[in-house]
Design a protein around this motif. Structure first.
Motif, PDB file in Angstrom:
ATOM      1  N   LYS A 195       0.855  -1.184   0.000  1.00 63.36           N
ATOM      2  CA  LYS A 195       0.000   0.000   0.000  1.00 63.36           C
ATOM      3  C   LYS A 195       0.891   1.233   0.000  1.00 63.36           C
ATOM      4  O   LYS A 195       1.895   1.280   0.712  1.00 63.36           O
ATOM      5  CB  LYS A 195      -0.915  -0.009   1.233  1.00 63.36           C
ATOM      6  CG  LYS A 195      -1.938   1.102   1.222  1.00 63.36           C
ATOM      7  CD  LYS A 195      -2.943   0.925   2.331  1.00 63.36           C
ATOM      8  CE  LYS A 195      -3.993   2.021   2.220  1.00 63.36           C
ATOM      9  NZ  LYS A 195      -4.996   1.894   3.269  1.00 63.36           N
ATOM     10  N   ASN A 196       0.515   2.219  -0.811  1.00 68.32           N
ATOM     11  CA  ASN A 196       1.285   3.465  -0.919  1.00 68.32           C
ATOM     12  C   ASN A 196       2.752   3.187  -1.251  1.00 68.32           C
ATOM     13  O   ASN A 196       3.662   3.819  -0.711  1.00 68.32           O
ATOM     14  CB  ASN A 196       1.164   4.295   0.358  1.00 68.32           C
ATOM     15  CG  ASN A 196      -0.268   4.683   0.650  1.00 68.32           C
ATOM     16  OD1 ASN A 196      -1.037   4.965  -0.260  1.00 68.32           O
ATOM     17  ND2 ASN A 196      -0.629   4.665   1.921  1.00 68.32           N
ATOM     18  N   ASN A 197       2.973   2.223  -2.133  1.00 68.68           N
ATOM     19  CA  ASN A 197       4.309   1.853  -2.606  1.00 68.68           C
ATOM     20  C   ASN A 197       5.224   1.338  -1.494  1.00 68.68           C
ATOM     21  O   ASN A 197       6.437   1.498  -1.555  1.00 68.68           O
ATOM     22  CB  ASN A 197       4.958   3.021  -3.356  1.00 68.68           C
ATOM     23  CG  ASN A 197       5.829   2.538  -4.492  1.00 68.68           C
ATOM     24  OD1 ASN A 197       5.618   1.459  -5.044  1.00 68.68           O
ATOM     25  ND2 ASN A 197       6.831   3.313  -4.842  1.00 68.68           N
TER      26      ASN A 197
ATOM     27  N   LYS B  98       7.753   2.508 -10.115  1.00 70.59           N
ATOM     28  CA  LYS B  98       7.359   2.746  -8.724  1.00 70.59           C
ATOM     29  C   LYS B  98       8.072   1.791  -7.772  1.00 70.59           C
ATOM     30  O   LYS B  98       8.463   2.182  -6.665  1.00 70.59           O
ATOM     31  CB  LYS B  98       5.841   2.610  -8.559  1.00 70.59           C
ATOM     32  CG  LYS B  98       5.058   3.715  -9.229  1.00 70.59           C
ATOM     33  CD  LYS B  98       3.576   3.467  -9.040  1.00 70.59           C
ATOM     34  CE  LYS B  98       2.733   4.397  -9.878  1.00 70.59           C
ATOM     35  NZ  LYS B  98       1.307   4.042  -9.801  1.00 70.59           N
TER      36      LYS B  98
ATOM     37  N   SER C  90      10.798   2.817  -4.776  1.00 69.60           N
ATOM     38  CA  SER C  90      10.560   2.478  -3.369  1.00 69.60           C
ATOM     39  C   SER C  90      11.848   2.027  -2.672  1.00 69.60           C
ATOM     40  O   SER C  90      11.888   1.947  -1.447  1.00 69.60           O
ATOM     41  CB  SER C  90       9.491   1.387  -3.250  1.00 69.60           C
ATOM     42  OG  SER C  90       9.997   0.125  -3.649  1.00 69.60           O
TER      43      SER C  90
ATOM     44  N   ASP D  10      -3.264  -1.505  -2.052  1.00 69.67           N
ATOM     45  CA  ASP D  10      -3.633  -0.890  -3.324  1.00 69.67           C
ATOM     46  C   ASP D  10      -2.882  -1.531  -4.493  1.00 69.67           C
ATOM     47  O   ASP D  10      -3.032  -1.125  -5.634  1.00 69.67           O
ATOM     48  CB  ASP D  10      -3.437   0.626  -3.301  1.00 69.67           C
ATOM     49  CG  ASP D  10      -2.015   1.044  -2.958  1.00 69.67           C
ATOM     50  OD1 ASP D  10      -1.083   0.212  -3.051  1.00 69.67           O
ATOM     51  OD2 ASP D  10      -1.829   2.217  -2.594  1.00 69.67           O
TER      52      ASP D  10
END
Length: 160
Positions: free
Chosen positions: A16-18, A45, A49, A123
């Protein structure tokens, strides 16, 4: 050989949120051991991270952003171009994220999946594994302990 390597929860959550939503030090060690010395394919992405490029690996980043050129990486705009760069006689690893796994699963020969035995809000998700195309060839359960808050299982899938 093209191998997907991932850790996903029972509801296929990746993060979630990378960010990962769990911390499994033994899984990080396994990831490092399996991928060191190899080409690793990831999305932008996922690469962003990381605090820095992972040592002793060739980074291939798939991105649609023009002029995206992080130091020490090969940047391409498709899975096909990423796979063309990989040496044909060596294992290369697809390391995420969710969209890259979806793109890469049809090209893959093997899946190294760590199943985290919990459901998480996320996500990004790992694609469903079609058991008509894949079979589990190895499974190794790991119990939670003082460093691992969740039970998890290393599963190796091979294409049928």
């Amino acid at each position: 050989m093209i191998t997907i390597i991932a850790a996903a929860s029972e509801n296929n959550a990746l993060g979630k949120n990378n960010e990962l939503v769990w911390h499994l030090p033994n899984d990080f060690k396994r990831f490092k051991s399996l991928t060191s010395g190899h080409h690793i394919i990831m999305g932008r992405k996922t690469f962003q991270s990381f605090p820095k490029p992972l040592p002793n690996r060739t980074h291939i980043v798939i991105s649609r952003q023009e002029n995206y050129n992080p130091e020490g990486c090969i940047v391409v705009n498709s899975m096909e171009k990423a796979l063309e760069i990989c040496p044909k006689d060596e294992t290369c690893f697809i390391i995420g994220g969710g969209e890259i796994y979806k793109l890469g699963i049809s090209y893959s020969d093997k899946i190294e999946l760590t199943v985290v035995h919990h459901n998480f809000e996320a996500d990004a998700f790992f694609p469903e594994i079609n058991l008509e195309e894949w079979e589990i060839t190895k499974s190794e359960f790991q119990s939670k302990d003082e460093k691992h808050l969740f039970d998890y299982t290393y599963q190796t899938y091979s294409r049928k």
